[in-house]
Design a protein around this motif. Sequence first.
Motif, PDB file in Angstrom:
ATOM      1  N   SER A  46       0.920  -1.008   0.056  1.00  0.00           N
ATOM      2  CA  SER A  46      -0.020   0.060  -0.103  1.00  0.00           C
ATOM      3  C   SER A  46       0.771   1.197  -0.173  1.00  0.00           C
ATOM      4  O   SER A  46       0.602   2.221  -0.762  1.00  0.00           O
ATOM      5  CB  SER A  46      -0.945  -0.045   1.052  1.00  0.00           C
ATOM      6  OG  SER A  46      -1.739   1.296   1.207  1.00  0.00           O
ATOM      7  N   GLU A  47       1.881   1.167   0.690  1.00  0.00           N
ATOM      8  CA  GLU A  47       2.899   2.295   0.925  1.00  0.00           C
ATOM      9  C   GLU A  47       3.617   2.417  -0.438  1.00  0.00           C
ATOM     10  O   GLU A  47       3.578   3.586  -1.095  1.00  0.00           O
ATOM     11  CB  GLU A  47       3.819   2.174   1.848  1.00  0.00           C
ATOM     12  CG  GLU A  47       4.927   3.004   1.832  1.00  0.00           C
ATOM     13  CD  GLU A  47       4.464   4.678   2.202  1.00  0.00           C
ATOM     14  OE1 GLU A  47       5.046   5.596   1.709  1.00  0.00           O
ATOM     15  OE2 GLU A  47       3.349   4.585   2.851  1.00  0.00           O
ATOM     16  N   ARG A 106       1.022   4.122  -2.755  1.00  0.00           N
ATOM     17  CA  ARG A 106       0.953   5.587  -2.445  1.00  0.00           C
ATOM     18  C   ARG A 106       2.146   6.484  -3.161  1.00  0.00           C
ATOM     19  O   ARG A 106       1.935   7.387  -3.876  1.00  0.00           O
ATOM     20  CB  ARG A 106       1.053   6.017  -0.999  1.00  0.00           C
ATOM     21  CG  ARG A 106      -0.380   5.916  -0.225  1.00  0.00           C
ATOM     22  CD  ARG A 106      -0.477   6.207   1.062  1.00  0.00           C
ATOM     23  NE  ARG A 106       0.260   5.509   1.886  1.00  0.00           N
ATOM     24  CZ  ARG A 106       0.105   4.336   2.447  1.00  0.00           C
ATOM     25  NH1 ARG A 106      -0.815   3.777   2.099  1.00  0.00           N
ATOM     26  NH2 ARG A 106       0.998   3.731   3.381  1.00  0.00           N
ATOM     27  N   GLU A 107       3.392   5.715  -3.138  1.00  0.00           N
ATOM     28  CA  GLU A 107       4.510   6.259  -3.960  1.00  0.00           C
ATOM     29  C   GLU A 107       4.576   6.488  -5.301  1.00  0.00           C
ATOM     30  O   GLU A 107       4.752   7.340  -5.742  1.00  0.00           O
ATOM     31  CB  GLU A 107       5.712   5.652  -3.342  1.00  0.00           C
ATOM     32  CG  GLU A 107       5.991   5.725  -1.843  1.00  0.00           C
ATOM     33  CD  GLU A 107       7.219   5.196  -1.398  1.00  0.00           C
ATOM     34  OE1 GLU A 107       7.955   4.129  -2.524  1.00  0.00           O
ATOM     35  OE2 GLU A 107       7.493   4.920  -0.193  1.00  0.00           O
ATOM     36  N   GLY A 140       1.434   6.460  -6.917  1.00  0.00           N
ATOM     37  CA  GLY A 140       0.401   7.372  -7.045  1.00  0.00           C
ATOM     38  C   GLY A 140      -0.866   6.345  -7.668  1.00  0.00           C
ATOM     39  O   GLY A 140      -1.567   7.167  -8.313  1.00  0.00           O
ATOM     40  N   SER A 141      -0.632   5.237  -7.678  1.00  0.00           N
ATOM     41  CA  SER A 141      -1.885   4.506  -8.295  1.00  0.00           C
ATOM     42  C   SER A 141      -1.756   3.009  -7.834  1.00  0.00           C
ATOM     43  O   SER A 141      -0.936   2.410  -7.316  1.00  0.00           O
ATOM     44  CB  SER A 141      -2.124   4.537  -9.958  1.00  0.00           C
ATOM     45  OG  SER A 141      -0.581   3.790 -10.299  1.00  0.00           O
ATOM     46  N   ASP A 151      -4.634  -0.731  -3.666  1.00  0.00           N
ATOM     47  CA  ASP A 151      -4.994   0.533  -3.915  1.00  0.00           C
ATOM     48  C   ASP A 151      -4.043   1.525  -2.777  1.00  0.00           C
ATOM     49  O   ASP A 151      -3.681   1.153  -1.699  1.00  0.00           O
ATOM     50  CB  ASP A 151      -6.349   1.081  -3.465  1.00  0.00           C
ATOM     51  CG  ASP A 151      -7.230   0.439  -4.759  1.00  0.00           C
ATOM     52  OD1 ASP A 151      -6.654   0.381  -5.892  1.00  0.00           O
ATOM     53  OD2 ASP A 151      -8.307  -0.068  -4.299  1.00  0.00           O
ATOM     54  N   PRO A 152      -3.776   2.616  -3.268  1.00  0.00           N
ATOM     55  CA  PRO A 152      -2.979   3.514  -2.418  1.00  0.00           C
ATOM     56  C   PRO A 152      -3.460   4.010  -0.874  1.00  0.00           C
ATOM     57  O   PRO A 152      -2.722   4.057   0.049  1.00  0.00           O
ATOM     58  CB  PRO A 152      -2.716   4.968  -3.234  1.00  0.00           C
ATOM     59  CG  PRO A 152      -3.059   4.328  -4.544  1.00  0.00           C
ATOM     60  CD  PRO A 152      -3.994   3.204  -4.627  1.00  0.00           C
ATOM     61  N   ASP A 153      -4.877   3.695  -0.885  1.00  0.00           N
ATOM     62  CA  ASP A 153      -5.485   3.867   0.445  1.00  0.00           C
ATOM     63  C   ASP A 153      -5.532   2.573   1.162  1.00  0.00           C
ATOM     64  O   ASP A 153      -6.067   2.799   2.305  1.00  0.00           O
ATOM     65  CB  ASP A 153      -7.154   4.443   0.265  1.00  0.00           C
ATOM     66  CG  ASP A 153      -7.871   3.505  -0.604  1.00  0.00           C
ATOM     67  OD1 ASP A 153      -7.461   2.490  -0.689  1.00  0.00           O
ATOM     68  OD2 ASP A 153      -9.024   3.977  -1.124  1.00  0.00           O
TER      69      ASP A 153
END
Length: 117
Positions: free
Chosen positions: A50-51, A54-55, A57-58, A76-78
């Motif tokens: 997940s991290e 996030r880095e 961006g998708s 997902d990033p979330d």
Amino acid sequence: MTATVSAPAPVCAVFLRSSGTGEVLINRKATLISCVDVATARRRAMEILSEAAREHGSALTAVCSDPEGLYRLTIDPDGRVSEAERDSHPARKTSIPPGYATVRAHTPPPALRRPAP
């Protein structure tokens, strides 16, 4: 006119053992996992991915192997985790086992060490 080129999604894989140890590979860079059991290791692997999402961006797709089977998951990033695609092969599981569910915010792992052979 300038075109925006996004970086290709990282290649991701997770390999977990029943002992709670394993590796998360992101573009061939390994992060070792050492947890009390496989369910905790699954959650930790999803936090790491997940991290990375996030880095990036998708969402990322990862092939995950553990004692219960082989899974292709989208992270997902979330932190949401879902099946990337169904596999009709009868020998492979197609449902996500407990622990590959939504993860919470990243918490640093305890000191990681490679398990004894």
